[in-house]
Write an enzyme that holds these catalytic residues in place. Structure first.
Site, PDB file in Angstrom:
ATOM      1  N   LYS A 171      -9.627  -9.402  -7.408  1.00 32.29           N
ATOM      2  CA  LYS A 171     -10.875  -9.607  -6.625  1.00 32.29           C
ATOM      3  C   LYS A 171     -11.832  -8.445  -6.397  1.00 32.29           C
ATOM      4  CE  LYS A 171      -9.135  -8.477  -1.675  1.00 32.29           C
ATOM      5  NZ  LYS A 171      -8.653  -9.001  -0.528  1.00 32.29           N
TER       6      LYS A 171
ATOM      7  N   LYS B 286     -14.592  -3.480  -2.209  1.00 34.75           N
ATOM      8  CA  LYS B 286     -15.382  -2.389  -1.927  1.00 34.75           C
ATOM      9  C   LYS B 286     -14.766  -0.950  -1.972  1.00 34.75           C
ATOM     10  CE  LYS B 286     -14.590  -2.856   3.117  1.00 34.75           C
ATOM     11  NZ  LYS B 286     -13.879  -3.976   3.165  1.00 34.75           N
TER      12      LYS B 286
ATOM     13  N   LYS C 215       0.886  -1.078   0.176  1.00 35.02           N
ATOM     14  CA  LYS C 215       0.133  -0.012  -0.113  1.00 35.02           C
ATOM     15  C   LYS C 215       0.637   1.459  -0.016  1.00 35.02           C
ATOM     16  CE  LYS C 215      -4.023  -2.178   2.279  1.00 35.02           C
ATOM     17  NZ  LYS C 215      -5.040  -2.110   3.306  1.00 35.02           N
TER      18      LYS C 215
END
Length: 321
Positions: free
Chosen positions: A189, A192, A108
């Site tokens: 994948k 959200k 990240k």
């Protein structure tokens, strides 16, 4: 035995969360299990405070609407003082090297011009989440297993250095379930937090929007329906979704179709049917803020009560309580 699981309100709950986690929590959870909305974890990257609060309430409503018992749920920030205290103690137990080699931090932080310190230290906060509640087991996917291992290391180190306070948790891999991929890009994948929501079905999406997203799902030009994730990822993803909704297997479902159109129609119908009761109940809960506030308060009281003695013991043996 206590199991502890969480979901982060980085955005709205989506189909992959429902089929892979929250539905299973409702069906398989025991009376001692705890499920929480990890809103503090959503602060590790840039966020909008108003949206975070709204998403947290929505996520809590979805958990309740899915069938999880109200007494089993809470919102993480309700324990912000307890977690803040324990996180500091654990940060003083953790080394910089341990924190900086977390794979998720590296992924990240890569390419980001500004990296928040919380992104580095949030695995320690996650350890505090786990240890504060005395969780024996933490069901996680592969991407979080390393964080649970850190919690184990910190619990053992603290117990050895200061005295036995914490249960040493273990990561458990949930029973094999659907691996839901993004409908528009089945190489990733369903998430959200994907910036492009075209391939993400959200739990509270209206039926007509779900149908449009499924009908636009990526397939291929092979013109055959097979469950072959490597060769036909888009078609295989649709079969995974259909099988998860129906409680069957993707390969069995593949035998019923010879064309992509009927497959997409069946998937859209199954998803709409699966999510309808959750969407209806969640919206009922969201229109009654008093009910949601009552659940939040009761959950916070229960979680704080469970944590009080353990936190007091940790602070005392660490020399600050």
């Amino acid at each position: 035995m206590t199991r502890l699981s969480a979901i982060t309100p980085s955005d709205r709950a989506q189909l992959g969360n429902h089929l892979g986690a929250t539905r299973r929590w409702a069906r398989e959870g025991s009376p001692d299990d705890l499920y929480f909305v990890s809103d503090l974890h959503a602060m590790t990257v840039a966020y909008n405070p108003v949206r975070l609060r709204a998403r947290t309430n929505e996520m809590l409503a979805v958990l309740l609407a899915t069938g999880i018992a109200p007494e089993a749920v809470f919102v993480q920030s309700a324990l912000v003082r307890e977690l803040g205290a324990l996180t500091w103690v654990l940060e003083c137990t953790c080394s910089f090297g341990e924190a900086s080699r977390m794979t998720q931090f590296k992924q990240k932080a890569d390419g980001q011009s500004v990296v928040r310190l919380g992104l580095l230290t949030y695995p320690v906060l996650m350890a505090a989440d786990i240890l504060l509640q005395g969780a024996d087991e933490v069901p996680v996917g592969d991407d979080q297993a390393q964080h649970v291992e850190l919690a184990r290391d910190l619990a053992r180190r603290f117990n050895t250095t200061h005295g036995e306070v914490f249960t040493v948790p273990r990561a458990v891999t949930p029973a094999t379930g659907a691996r839901i991929r993004d409908l528009a890009d089945p190489t990733r994948k369903m998430s959200k937090s994907n910036p492009d929501a075209a391939g993400t079905v959200f739990v509270l999406d209206e039926p007509d929007l779900i149908v449009r997203k499924v009908r636009r799902a990526q397939t291929d030009n092979l013109a055959r329906v097979r469950y072959a994730p490597d060769e036909q990822p888009g078609v295989s993803n649709l079969l995974e979704v259909l099988a998860a909704c129906r409680g069957t297997s993707p390969r069995a479902e593949a035998e019923s179709f010879t064309a992509y159109g009927p497959l997409k129609d069946a998937v859209a119908e199954a998803v709409v049917e699966e999510l309808a009761p959750v969407r209806t109940r969640a919206r009922e809960i969201l229109t009654d803020p008093a009910e949601l506030d009552a659940v939040r308060k009761a959950g916070a009281d229960r979680a704080a009560e469970r944590a009080a003695h353990r936190l007091a013991s940790a602070l005392r043996v660490a020399g600050i309580g």
